[in-house]
Design a protein around this motif. Structure first.
Motif, PDB file in Angstrom:
ATOM      1  N   PRO A   1      46.535  32.947  20.873  1.00 39.25           N
ATOM      2  CA  PRO A   1      45.840  31.817  21.522  1.00 39.25           C
ATOM      3  C   PRO A   1      46.217  31.632  22.997  1.00 39.25           C
ATOM      4  CG  PRO A   1      46.446  31.210  19.306  1.00 39.25           C
ATOM      5  CD  PRO A   1      47.071  32.550  19.558  1.00 39.25           C
ATOM      6  N   ASP A   2      47.425  32.033  23.380  1.00 39.21           N
ATOM      7  CA  ASP A   2      47.826  31.917  24.783  1.00 39.21           C
ATOM      8  C   ASP A   2      47.041  32.835  25.712  1.00 39.21           C
ATOM      9  OD1 ASP A   2      51.358  31.387  24.035  1.00 39.21           O
ATOM     10  OD2 ASP A   2      49.696  29.976  24.182  1.00 39.21           O
ATOM     11  N   ASP A   3      46.341  33.798  25.142  1.00 40.07           N
ATOM     12  CA  ASP A   3      45.512  34.700  25.945  1.00 40.07           C
ATOM     13  C   ASP A   3      44.132  34.120  26.231  1.00 40.07           C
ATOM     14  OD1 ASP A   3      46.902  37.312  23.947  1.00 40.07           O
ATOM     15  OD2 ASP A   3      47.463  36.805  26.014  1.00 40.07           O
ATOM     16  N   THR A   4      43.821  32.969  25.656  1.00 51.09           N
ATOM     17  CA  THR A   4      42.535  32.326  25.898  1.00 51.09           C
ATOM     18  C   THR A   4      42.398  31.973  27.372  1.00 51.09           C
ATOM     19  OG1 THR A   4      42.357  31.437  23.661  1.00 51.09           O
ATOM     20  CG2 THR A   4      41.132  30.291  25.401  1.00 51.09           C
ATOM     21  N   ALA A   5      41.336  32.493  27.988  1.00 48.70           N
ATOM     22  CA  ALA A   5      41.142  32.280  29.421  1.00 48.70           C
ATOM     23  C   ALA A   5      39.828  32.906  29.857  1.00 48.70           C
ATOM     24  CB  ALA A   5      42.290  32.906  30.218  1.00 48.70           C
ATOM     25  N   LEU A   6      39.453  32.594  31.070  1.00 45.96           N
ATOM     26  CA  LEU A   6      38.363  33.290  31.742  1.00 45.96           C
ATOM     27  C   LEU A   6      38.998  34.455  32.496  1.00 45.96           C
ATOM     28  CD1 LEU A   6      35.308  33.117  32.218  1.00 45.96           C
ATOM     29  CD2 LEU A   6      35.764  31.645  34.168  1.00 45.96           C
ATOM     30  N   TYR A   7      38.546  35.672  32.189  1.00 43.89           N
ATOM     31  CA  TYR A   7      39.134  36.872  32.769  1.00 43.89           C
ATOM     32  C   TYR A   7      38.231  37.419  33.875  1.00 43.89           C
ATOM     33  CZ  TYR A   7      42.727  37.163  29.201  1.00 43.89           C
ATOM     34  OH  TYR A   7      43.825  36.905  28.408  1.00 43.89           O
ATOM     35  N   TYR A   8      38.858  37.724  34.990  1.00 45.83           N
ATOM     36  CA  TYR A   8      38.144  38.245  36.150  1.00 45.83           C
ATOM     37  C   TYR A   8      38.743  39.581  36.570  1.00 45.83           C
ATOM     38  CZ  TYR A   8      37.092  33.224  37.003  1.00 45.83           C
ATOM     39  OH  TYR A   8      36.717  31.918  36.902  1.00 45.83           O
ATOM     40  N   CYS A   9      37.893  40.456  37.086  1.00 49.54           N
ATOM     41  CA  CYS A   9      38.438  41.584  37.829  1.00 49.54           C
ATOM     42  C   CYS A   9      38.374  41.216  39.311  1.00 49.54           C
ATOM     43  CB  CYS A   9      37.698  42.883  37.545  1.00 49.54           C
ATOM     44  SG  CYS A   9      35.989  42.934  38.069  1.00 49.54           S
ATOM     45  N   ALA A  10      39.285  41.775  40.081  1.00 51.87           N
ATOM     46  CA  ALA A  10      39.410  41.393  41.478  1.00 51.87           C
ATOM     47  C   ALA A  10      39.839  42.576  42.323  1.00 51.87           C
ATOM     48  CB  ALA A  10      40.433  40.257  41.619  1.00 51.87           C
ATOM     49  N   THR A  11      39.524  42.496  43.600  1.00 52.09           N
ATOM     50  CA  THR A  11      39.901  43.551  44.527  1.00 52.09           C
ATOM     51  C   THR A  11      41.165  43.214  45.308  1.00 52.09           C
ATOM     52  OG1 THR A  11      38.501  42.649  46.283  1.00 52.09           O
ATOM     53  CG2 THR A  11      37.494  44.268  44.806  1.00 52.09           C
ATOM     54  N   ASP A  12      41.725  42.037  45.081  1.00 51.23           N
ATOM     55  CA  ASP A  12      42.974  41.663  45.742  1.00 51.23           C
ATOM     56  C   ASP A  12      43.896  41.008  44.728  1.00 51.23           C
ATOM     57  OD1 ASP A  12      42.862  38.376  46.634  1.00 51.23           O
ATOM     58  OD2 ASP A  12      41.041  39.362  45.919  1.00 51.23           O
ATOM     59  N   SER A  13      45.179  41.033  45.011  1.00 49.17           N
ATOM     60  CA  SER A  13      46.161  40.588  44.022  1.00 49.17           C
ATOM     61  C   SER A  13      46.115  39.093  43.744  1.00 49.17           C
ATOM     62  CB  SER A  13      47.566  40.983  44.476  1.00 49.17           C
ATOM     63  OG  SER A  13      47.880  40.352  45.701  1.00 49.17           O
ATOM     64  N   LYS A  14      45.552  38.323  44.630  1.00 52.07           N
ATOM     65  CA  LYS A  14      45.468  36.877  44.403  1.00 52.07           C
ATOM     66  C   LYS A  14      44.166  36.477  43.719  1.00 52.07           C
ATOM     67  CE  LYS A  14      48.552  35.594  48.185  1.00 52.07           C
ATOM     68  NZ  LYS A  14      48.727  34.792  49.406  1.00 52.07           N
ATOM     69  N   GLY A  15      43.289  37.445  43.519  1.00 54.49           N
ATOM     70  CA  GLY A  15      42.036  37.129  42.857  1.00 54.49           C
ATOM     71  C   GLY A  15      41.023  36.414  43.730  1.00 54.49           C
ATOM     72  N   THR A  16      41.193  36.518  45.021  1.00 47.83           N
ATOM     73  CA  THR A  16      40.281  35.823  45.936  1.00 47.83           C
ATOM     74  C   THR A  16      38.867  36.399  45.855  1.00 47.83           C
ATOM     75  OG1 THR A  16      42.129  35.437  47.440  1.00 47.83           O
ATOM     76  CG2 THR A  16      39.916  35.164  48.337  1.00 47.83           C
ATOM     77  N   VAL A  17      38.779  37.721  45.770  1.00 46.07           N
ATOM     78  CA  VAL A  17      37.488  38.397  45.648  1.00 46.07           C
ATOM     79  C   VAL A  17      37.362  38.864  44.211  1.00 46.07           C
ATOM     80  CG1 VAL A  17      36.017  40.262  46.459  1.00 46.07           C
ATOM     81  CG2 VAL A  17      37.602  39.139  48.047  1.00 46.07           C
ATOM     82  N   ARG A  18      36.571  38.160  43.440  1.00 46.22           N
ATOM     83  CA  ARG A  18      36.474  38.428  42.001  1.00 46.22           C
ATOM     84  C   ARG A  18      35.052  38.225  41.530  1.00 46.22           C
ATOM     85  NH1 ARG A  18      39.100  33.374  42.562  1.00 46.22           N
ATOM     86  NH2 ARG A  18      38.072  31.652  41.465  1.00 46.22           N
ATOM     87  N   GLY A  19      34.800  38.643  40.294  1.00 48.05           N
ATOM     88  CA  GLY A  19      33.488  38.481  39.721  1.00 48.05           C
ATOM     89  C   GLY A  19      33.300  37.093  39.142  1.00 48.05           C
ATOM     90  N   GLN A  20      32.289  36.983  38.256  1.00 50.10           N
ATOM     91  CA  GLN A  20      31.981  35.677  37.653  1.00 50.10           C
ATOM     92  C   GLN A  20      32.837  35.403  36.432  1.00 50.10           C
ATOM     93  OE1 GLN A  20      30.305  38.406  36.926  1.00 50.10           O
ATOM     94  NE2 GLN A  20      30.211  38.288  34.689  1.00 50.10           N
ATOM     95  N   GLY A  21      33.489  36.438  35.926  1.00 48.15           N
ATOM     96  CA  GLY A  21      34.396  36.278  34.799  1.00 48.15           C
ATOM     97  C   GLY A  21      33.742  36.474  33.448  1.00 48.15           C
ATOM     98  N   THR A  22      34.581  36.742  32.458  1.00 47.67           N
ATOM     99  CA  THR A  22      34.138  36.845  31.068  1.00 47.67           C
ATOM    100  C   THR A  22      35.125  36.072  30.213  1.00 47.67           C
ATOM    101  OG1 THR A  22      33.439  38.407  29.344  1.00 47.67           O
ATOM    102  CG2 THR A  22      35.344  39.057  30.654  1.00 47.67           C
ATOM    103  N   GLN A  23      34.590  35.247  29.307  1.00 55.28           N
ATOM    104  CA  GLN A  23      35.430  34.326  28.538  1.00 55.28           C
ATOM    105  C   GLN A  23      36.039  35.017  27.326  1.00 55.28           C
ATOM    106  OE1 GLN A  23      36.266  31.020  29.187  1.00 55.28           O
ATOM    107  NE2 GLN A  23      37.637  31.251  27.431  1.00 55.28           N
ATOM    108  N   VAL A  24      37.337  34.872  27.196  1.00 56.60           N
ATOM    109  CA  VAL A  24      38.061  35.341  26.015  1.00 56.60           C
ATOM    110  C   VAL A  24      38.651  34.110  25.328  1.00 56.60           C
ATOM    111  CG1 VAL A  24      40.053  36.644  25.190  1.00 56.60           C
ATOM    112  CG2 VAL A  24      38.597  37.592  27.001  1.00 56.60           C
TER     113      VAL A  24
END
Length: 115
Positions: free
Chosen positions: A88-111
């Motif tokens: 359950p702790d893995d529940t989150a919106l997951y994004y891929c990103a081109t920078d380590s802070k996640g500034t440039v990321r997609g719209q996400g996929t819900q897990v």
């Protein structure tokens, strides 16, 4: 412009598995470190895993080590995250990103991990 499109999220029971994908365009994917970041409800962005341009250097968040595997296919401009033994702790919106802070990321996929 950079486009990142994530998919593969779902509702899964504890102990289950999912494979996330991220199709990238608008930049030279094969030359770029890539990242998976996540945001749980009410929390900030958390970097889950990183992979170097050629795939030879990989880093994981301690809590996902030995459960998650990041990989990439540079011929397909696609980033993956295989997630096993989900809890359950893995529940989150997951994004891929081109920078380590996640500034440039997609719209996400819900897990969502729940019984």
């Amino acid at each position: 412009q950079v486009q990142l499109v994530e998919s593969g999220g779902d509702l899964v029971q504890p102990g289950g598995s999912l494979r996330l994908s991220c199709v990238a365009s608008g930049f030279t994917f094969r030359d770029t470190w890539m990242y998976w970041v996540r945001q749980a409800p009410g929390k900030g962005l958390e970097r889950v895993s990183s992979i170097s341009a050629g795939g030879g250097h990989i880093i994981y968040l301690n809590s996902v080590k030995d459960r998650f595997t990041i990989s990439r296919d540079n011929a397909k401009n696609t980033l993956y995250l295989q997630m096993n033994s989900l809890n359950p702790d893995d529940t989150a919106l997951y994004y891929c990103a081109t920078d380590s802070k996640g500034t440039v990321r997609g719209q996400g996929t819900q897990v969502t991990v729940s019984s």
